[in-house]
Write a protein that holds these residues in place. Structure first.
Motif, mmCIF file in Angstrom:
data_model
loop_
_atom_site.group_PDB
_atom_site.id
_atom_site.type_symbol
_atom_site.label_atom_id
_atom_site.label_comp_id
_atom_site.label_asym_id
_atom_site.label_seq_id
_atom_site.Cartn_x
_atom_site.Cartn_y
_atom_site.Cartn_z
ATOM 1 N N CYS A 100 37.635 48.567 57.713
ATOM 2 C CA CYS A 100 37.350 47.378 56.910
ATOM 3 C C CYS A 100 38.076 46.173 57.506
ATOM 4 O O CYS A 100 39.180 46.298 58.029
ATOM 5 N N GLU A 101 37.431 45.020 57.426
ATOM 6 C CA GLU A 101 38.014 43.787 57.931
ATOM 7 C C GLU A 101 38.628 42.941 56.828
ATOM 8 O O GLU A 101 39.454 42.068 57.105
ATOM 9 N N TRP A 102 38.210 43.174 55.592
ATOM 10 C CA TRP A 102 38.646 42.342 54.475
ATOM 11 C C TRP A 102 38.974 43.214 53.279
ATOM 12 O O TRP A 102 38.294 44.204 53.012
ATOM 13 N N LEU A 103 40.001 42.803 52.530
ATOM 14 C CA LEU A 103 40.339 43.422 51.251
ATOM 15 C C LEU A 103 40.308 42.329 50.195
ATOM 16 O O LEU A 103 41.030 41.334 50.308
ATOM 17 N N HIS A 104 39.451 42.490 49.226
ATOM 18 C CA HIS A 104 39.240 41.499 48.168
ATOM 19 C C HIS A 104 39.938 41.948 46.883
ATOM 20 O O HIS A 104 40.084 43.140 46.645
ATOM 21 N N VAL A 105 40.279 40.979 46.048
ATOM 22 C CA VAL A 105 40.811 41.287 44.718
ATOM 23 C C VAL A 105 40.460 40.148 43.773
ATOM 24 O O VAL A 105 40.461 38.979 44.150
ATOM 25 N N ASP A 106 40.119 40.508 42.543
ATOM 26 C CA ASP A 106 39.993 39.556 41.435
ATOM 27 C C ASP A 106 41.109 39.899 40.462
ATOM 28 O O ASP A 106 41.468 41.068 40.313
ATOM 29 N N PHE A 107 41.633 38.895 39.775
ATOM 30 C CA PHE A 107 42.736 39.164 38.863
ATOM 31 C C PHE A 107 42.827 38.064 37.824
ATOM 32 O O PHE A 107 42.280 36.970 37.993
ATOM 33 N N GLU A 108 43.537 38.375 36.750
ATOM 34 C CA GLU A 108 43.811 37.390 35.715
ATOM 35 C C GLU A 108 44.915 36.453 36.200
ATOM 36 O O GLU A 108 45.752 36.832 37.030
ATOM 37 N N GLU A 109 44.923 35.246 35.677
ATOM 38 C CA GLU A 109 45.839 34.198 36.143
ATOM 39 C C GLU A 109 47.303 34.629 36.141
ATOM 40 O O GLU A 109 48.057 34.290 37.051
ATOM 41 N N HIS A 110 47.726 35.399 35.149
ATOM 42 C CA HIS A 110 49.141 35.769 35.087
ATOM 43 C C HIS A 110 49.570 36.701 36.234
ATOM 44 O O HIS A 110 50.757 36.904 36.461
ATOM 45 N N LEU A 111 48.611 37.231 36.993
ATOM 46 C CA LEU A 111 48.911 38.102 38.126
ATOM 47 C C LEU A 111 48.878 37.369 39.467
ATOM 48 O O LEU A 111 49.036 37.966 40.525
ATOM 49 N N ARG A 112 48.692 36.069 39.425
ATOM 50 C CA ARG A 112 48.578 35.249 40.632
ATOM 51 C C ARG A 112 49.790 35.424 41.567
ATOM 52 O O ARG A 112 49.640 35.645 42.760
ATOM 53 N N GLY A 113 50.975 35.340 41.038
ATOM 54 C CA GLY A 113 52.183 35.484 41.851
ATOM 55 C C GLY A 113 52.271 36.860 42.499
ATOM 56 O O GLY A 113 52.663 36.979 43.665
ATOM 57 N N PHE A 114 51.907 37.891 41.750
ATOM 58 C CA PHE A 114 51.945 39.237 42.308
ATOM 59 C C PHE A 114 51.008 39.354 43.511
ATOM 60 O O PHE A 114 51.425 39.771 44.595
ATOM 61 N N TYR A 115 49.740 38.989 43.340
ATOM 62 C CA TYR A 115 48.775 39.169 44.426
ATOM 63 C C TYR A 115 48.993 38.197 45.584
ATOM 64 O O TYR A 115 48.887 38.593 46.746
#
Length: 134
Positions: A100-115
């Motif tokens: 794979c060339e890319w790893l995608h993630v969607d998340f809730e705003e409060h997880l922004r710092g983590f990701y």
């Protein structure tokens, strides 16, 4: 806490479901996680403290260059000990090893710092459509 991370490791549906129910503040169901990941996923990562499942992430993919992090969850008492970061690190390593060339993630705003900060994702433009229930 001595955490081990295992790619495509064994798990019981009940332990993943109970971890998710607690992590996402809902009642446990009879969801068949094994059937889901066997049918749709490149793999998954288990995080265990001894025999206890304390973290889990599903890595879905398009069968080619894109992998997607889904269902990331860490037990409440194991948070802030590097379990989540370890899950994502192993997921990224294994997705890359699979070509794979890319790893995608969607998340809730409060997880922004983590990701973004802890895991190294970068912001991208994306879109979302809420679909009506059938």
């Amino acid at each position: 806490m001595a955490i081990t991370f295992t790619w495509r490791g064994g798990f019981d549906n009940s332990e993943v479901e109970h971890l998710h129910a607690a992590g996402f503040d809902r009642e446990p169901s009879a969801h068949d996680w094994r059937a889901q990941v066997d049918r749709h996923s490149l793999g998954w990562v288990n995080a265990r403290d001894g025999d206890r499942l304390v973290g889990w992430v599903n890595v879905a993919w398009d069968g080619s260059g894109h992998a997607f992090v889904l269902d990331t969850v860490v037990a409440a008492d194991a948070r802030r000990h590097g379990v989540g970061t370890g899950l994502i690190t192993e997921a990224a390593r294994q997705a890359g090893a699979a070509g794979c060339e890319w790893l995608h993630v969607d998340f809730e705003e409060h997880l922004r710092g983590f990701y973004f900060e802890a895991c190294g994702f970068r912001p991208t433009a994306a879109g979302l459509i809420a679909l009506p229930s059938a």
